[in-house]
Design a protein around this motif. Structure first.
Motif, PDB file in Angstrom:
ATOM      1  N   LEU B  33     -51.014 -35.216 125.102  1.00 33.50           N
ATOM      2  CA  LEU B  33     -51.085 -34.305 126.254  1.00 33.50           C
ATOM      3  C   LEU B  33     -50.284 -34.861 127.424  1.00 33.50           C
ATOM      4  O   LEU B  33     -49.565 -34.125 128.116  1.00 33.50           O
ATOM      5  CB  LEU B  33     -52.545 -34.091 126.676  1.00 33.50           C
ATOM      6  N   GLY B  38     -48.745 -30.385 122.605  1.00 35.23           N
ATOM      7  CA  GLY B  38     -49.970 -29.621 122.436  1.00 35.23           C
ATOM      8  C   GLY B  38     -50.984 -30.422 121.637  1.00 35.23           C
ATOM      9  O   GLY B  38     -50.639 -31.413 120.989  1.00 35.23           O
ATOM     10  N   ASP B  58     -59.797 -32.511 129.810  1.00 37.56           N
ATOM     11  CA  ASP B  58     -58.605 -32.338 128.961  1.00 37.56           C
ATOM     12  C   ASP B  58     -58.844 -31.345 127.825  1.00 37.56           C
ATOM     13  O   ASP B  58     -57.893 -30.863 127.198  1.00 37.56           O
ATOM     14  CB  ASP B  58     -58.184 -33.686 128.350  1.00 37.56           C
ATOM     15  N   SER B  60     -59.631 -28.401 127.879  1.00 40.30           N
ATOM     16  CA  SER B  60     -59.082 -27.064 128.121  1.00 40.30           C
ATOM     17  C   SER B  60     -57.630 -26.963 127.670  1.00 40.30           C
ATOM     18  O   SER B  60     -57.095 -25.864 127.508  1.00 40.30           O
ATOM     19  CB  SER B  60     -59.198 -26.709 129.598  1.00 40.30           C
ATOM     20  N   GLU B  61     -56.977 -28.094 127.470  1.00 41.72           N
ATOM     21  CA  GLU B  61     -55.576 -28.102 127.024  1.00 41.72           C
ATOM     22  C   GLU B  61     -55.467 -28.174 125.506  1.00 41.72           C
ATOM     23  O   GLU B  61     -54.364 -28.176 124.960  1.00 41.72           O
ATOM     24  CB  GLU B  61     -54.842 -29.318 127.613  1.00 41.72           C
ATOM     25  N   GLN B  88     -49.516 -22.799 118.345  1.00 44.60           N
ATOM     26  CA  GLN B  88     -49.413 -23.883 119.317  1.00 44.60           C
ATOM     27  C   GLN B  88     -47.956 -24.185 119.660  1.00 44.60           C
ATOM     28  O   GLN B  88     -47.618 -24.436 120.812  1.00 44.60           O
ATOM     29  CB  GLN B  88     -50.103 -25.148 118.766  1.00 44.60           C
ATOM     30  N   THR B  92     -45.913 -25.201 123.174  1.00 44.27           N
ATOM     31  CA  THR B  92     -45.448 -26.569 123.469  1.00 44.27           C
ATOM     32  C   THR B  92     -44.381 -26.959 122.455  1.00 44.27           C
ATOM     33  O   THR B  92     -44.381 -26.457 121.329  1.00 44.27           O
ATOM     34  CB  THR B  92     -46.620 -27.583 123.383  1.00 44.27           C
TER      35      THR B  92
END
Lengths: 266, 304
Positions: B33, B38, B58, B60-61, B88, B92
């Protein structure tokens, strides 16, 4: 003795294969045959204040259906000997997830207070319970975090807790849960699970494409020739053939999409 | 932000306790992250809860995927992961994933899932992803533990990353674990028809007569069409078609004139430029597909 012991090995195999293929009646028969054993397995779990037997049985049925999708009869293992592992595992997951001691950190307690305040505001303004999505918008917290906090604070009901009626204790919570073996409508659970998991490829087609596929291949109705379908649709047989080819190509493409952008393509 | 890599890195984490899994897994994801990658966690509900708590804000990511019901047949599991990774990677440039593999109780199926792990190396070899497959050592039989070292180029054990000396090339491992196949004698011949459209009509009649659920009729028609077209285009034409019930399942054998191929990964490679997706599609829709050479010719057996 296995739950499906009254069936011959071939009958058991055919029933499990049919269930795996999505035959609703086969699933129903299989679950019905295994339900007493699932209920018995649920009974081996220590009763806690956070988990109802019905929830355990529901997880067990989901575990059984997973087992049908993995089970390979050619390996020679009787179905229940295989499936009981997945039934038990599904129940263990539920127990582990819900019966974990919930010790909220100071930070979590503060966050929970924020959620409660947002809920109260919403109730005052709208006169109705907010959805998780609405709480997420008003607090800026992720929905998953809100759901977890709400689960942690939900009031537990013990199976042994007395249930009052007009101020008189009439039964325990446990006694008021219908006996699955006798009268509990497991059909509802099965329907819920199936609605969640069954998504036919034809859902991706539009009405006309679906009609052509069903009529040409005889899916749930007598098969028709392209010419016969064309007459019904008021188009040429060649046009029907093109519609069918396009529909099949669309289904194929839905399963063959690359994960990353192809170089030199927009 | 630049991608961390352009190809798959596939490692395993063997752990003794849930605490160790959470600590190492969360640290692995956090490093990604911080670098703009991702994050994906694939586990059962319990594992997801633990990791979500450990990641705190974290979380939430990170994308959390419940895999309780995902491990059914290897290629279907690969397809499920492919869908998650695809989503994903639209957000990212690369990703890190912590994925828990769900082995079952029957020793007869362990080879199948060890084969799945071997195929994973090739299936997603083109994706900018670092996948850490996690295994709780205490609950795993010896054969499965050994399989971890045979199918992952790197293994984290005792908190230390080690290059696996037991790692086998996926093709070699899969060839070693596949059984010899022969034509099924119980199947009955169908007329060899001209073109895939006639073949579909013919096979649809057989499937409906067998009372196959409608959705699965369509699955089988799509899958066999891919094989039929391959046989016509690359196998010198179809020699014979056989269908029927064998061991409780509907099977269709398509024999062609060609020399065939010897590729244990056929149909296991996720879609990408330059690689045909026909068998990938066909495997997703069926119970299994085998290829073998017999006295009749090169044979594809599709089992529903």
């Amino acid at each position: 003795m296995t739950p499906v012991a009254r069936l011959s090995p071939d009958e058991e195999r055919d029933l499990v294969v049919a269930a795996e293929l999505g035959d609703h009646e086969a699933r129903r028969r299989l679950v019905e045959a295994c339900l007493p054993a699932i209920v018995a397995l649920a009974g081996t779990f220590r009763r806690t204040s956070r988990i109802e037997r019905r929830e355990l049985v529901q997880e067990g049925i989901a575990g059984l259906l997973l087992a049908t999708r993995r089970f390979d009869p050619s390996l020679g293992t009787p179905f229940w000997a295989y499936a009981s592992y997945w039934v038990r595992k599904a129940m263990q997951e539920l127990v582990a997830d819900l019966a974990r001691p919930v010790a909220l950190s100071d930070r979590a307690v503060r966050v929970l207070a924020t959620v409660r305040a947002a809920r109260a505001d919403h109730l005052r303004q709208h006169g109705a319970e907010p959805t998780t999505e609405e709480l997420s918008r008003s607090t800026g917290l992720p929905q998953a975090q809100i759901e977890r906090l709400q689960a942690a604070e939900r009031t537990p009901h013990s199976l042994e807790e007395r249930v009052d009626q007009d101020g008189v204790a009439v039964a325990t919570v446990g006694e008021r849960i219908a006996d699955p073996q006798a009268e509990w409508a497991f059909d509802d659970v099965l329907d819920d699970i199936e609605v969640g998991e069954v998504r036919a490829l034809t859902d991706l087609l539009d009405d006309r494409e679906r009609l052509v596929i069903r009529q040409h291949f005889g899916l749930d109705e007598p098969a028709q020739t392209l010419r016969g379908i064309a007459t019904g649709l008021g188009v040429t047989a060649e046009r029907v053939r093109q519609i069918e080819a396009g529909a099949l190509a669309k289904l194929r493409a839905s399963l063959a999409r690359p994960a990353v952008a192809v170089p030199n393509e927009t | 932000m630049e991608p961390q890599g352009t190809a798959l890195r596939h490692d395993a984490l063997v752990y003794d306790s849930g605490d160790e899994w959470v600590e190492l897994g969360a640290a692995f994801l956090r490093r990604g992250l911080e670098a703009g990658e991702g994050g994906v966690v694939a586990h059962t509900r319990q594992g997801l809860s633990l990791m979500r708590e450990a990641l705190g804000a974290d979380a939430s990511e990170v994308r959390f995927v419940d895999v309780s019901a995902a491990y059914t047949r290897p290629v279907r599991t690969l397809a499920s992961y492919h869908a998650v990774y695809a989503e994903q990677l639209r957000r990212t440039p690369s990703l890190r994933a912590v994925a828990d593999v769900q082995f079952g109780p029957d020793p007869g199926e362990w080879d199948l899932w060890t084969g799945y792990e071997a195929a994973f190396n090739r299936s997603f070899s083109h994706l900018p992803a670092w996948v850490l497959c996690t295994y709780a050592t205490g609950s795993l039989p010896e054969a499965v533990r050994e399989g971890v070292w045979r199918t992952h180029p790197g293994v984290v054990s005792g908190g230390t990353w080690t290059r696996s000396a037991l790692f086998e090339e996926p093709e070699r491992l899969l060839r070693g674990s596949s059984a010899a196949r022969r034509p099924m004698q119980v199947l009955r011949p169908l007329p060899v028809v001209d073109g895939v459209e006639q073949f579909r009509e013919l096979l649809a009649r057989e499937l409906v007569a067998e009372r196959m659920p409608s959705a699965r009729v369509l699955d089988m028609l799509l899958a066999t069409s891919e094989v039929f077209v391959n046989a016509e285009q690359h196998g010198g034409g179809v020699v014979s078609i056989r269908v029927g019930r064998a061991d409780g399942r509907f099977a269709c054998e398509i024999v062609d004139r060609g020399a065939g191929f010897d590729d244990p990964l056929a149909g296991y490679l996720a879609p990408r430029p330059g690689v045909g997706a026909g068998l990938w599609v066909a495997r997703q829709l069926t119970w299994c597909i085998d290829f073998f050479t017999s006295a009749d010719g090169f044979t594809a057996r599709i089992v529903m």
